[in-house]
Design a protein around this motif. Sequence first.
Motif, short mmCIF file in Angstrom:
data_model
loop_
_atom_site.label_atom_id
_atom_site.label_comp_id
_atom_site.label_asym_id
_atom_site.label_seq_id
_atom_site.Cartn_x
_atom_site.Cartn_y
_atom_site.Cartn_z
N SER A 69 0.81 -1.22 0.00
CA SER A 69 0.00 0.00 0.00
C SER A 69 0.84 1.27 0.00
N THR A 70 2.05 1.21 0.55
CA THR A 70 2.90 2.40 0.60
C THR A 70 3.84 2.50 -0.60
N GLY A 71 3.88 1.44 -1.42
CA GLY A 71 4.75 1.47 -2.59
C GLY A 71 6.18 1.03 -2.31
N SER A 72 6.45 0.53 -1.13
CA SER A 72 7.81 0.09 -0.82
C SER A 72 8.00 -1.41 -0.97
N TYR A 73 6.95 -2.12 -1.38
CA TYR A 73 7.04 -3.57 -1.53
C TYR A 73 8.10 -3.92 -2.58
N GLY A 74 8.94 -4.87 -2.24
CA GLY A 74 9.96 -5.34 -3.17
C GLY A 74 11.29 -4.64 -3.04
N SER A 75 11.39 -3.67 -2.16
CA SER A 75 12.67 -3.00 -1.90
C SER A 75 13.25 -3.56 -0.61
N CYS A 76 14.52 -3.90 -0.64
CA CYS A 76 15.20 -4.41 0.55
C CYS A 76 15.19 -3.33 1.62
N GLU A 77 14.80 -3.69 2.82
CA GLU A 77 14.74 -2.72 3.91
C GLU A 77 16.13 -2.34 4.43
N LYS A 78 17.15 -3.10 4.07
CA LYS A 78 18.52 -2.76 4.51
C LYS A 78 19.23 -1.88 3.49
N CYS A 79 19.30 -2.35 2.22
CA CYS A 79 20.11 -1.65 1.23
C CYS A 79 19.30 -0.92 0.16
N PRO A 99 21.45 -11.25 -0.17
CA PRO A 99 22.69 -10.92 0.56
C PRO A 99 22.44 -10.29 1.93
N CYS A 100 21.49 -9.37 2.02
CA CYS A 100 21.19 -8.75 3.31
C CYS A 100 20.57 -9.75 4.29
N GLN A 101 19.72 -10.64 3.78
CA GLN A 101 19.11 -11.67 4.63
C GLN A 101 20.19 -12.60 5.18
N GLN A 102 21.15 -12.96 4.33
CA GLN A 102 22.24 -13.83 4.78
C GLN A 102 23.07 -13.15 5.86
N ARG A 103 23.36 -11.86 5.68
CA ARG A 103 24.12 -11.13 6.70
C ARG A 103 23.33 -11.04 8.00
N GLN A 104 22.02 -10.89 7.90
CA GLN A 104 21.18 -10.79 9.10
C GLN A 104 21.15 -12.12 9.87
N ASN A 105 21.21 -13.22 9.15
CA ASN A 105 21.13 -14.55 9.78
C ASN A 105 22.43 -14.98 10.44
N ARG A 106 23.49 -14.27 10.22
CA ARG A 106 24.79 -14.65 10.80
C ARG A 106 24.85 -14.36 12.26
#
Length: 106
Positions: A69-79, A99-106
Amino acid sequence: MSTGTGIYDQQWLTELQVTLTDEFKAQTARLTQLTADTGDPAEAHTNAAMIAATRQSLDQISGALRRLSTGSYGSCEKCGTAIPRERLEILPHARFCVPCQQRQNR
């Protein structure tokens, strides 16, 4: 940060919103059913786990709907890079690129 929804076709986004809305309704009904007191103490632990999983699913779905609804769907919240459509088709509530998800899971 770019908006992710601009790179996806509108028909797919509309269908996704309908699917997520339907899933939200189904999970809400499931949560209502799970929280009904069965009176069976033997099922309390199992019910608690299923309630927690259902609440997490509802949080993920509502987050995806909010981003749509805000138009931010599909953009990585980190990068801020676009999350590939293939990833979103498998995991529609994805908030991060791989890549950001993998860094978050470390």
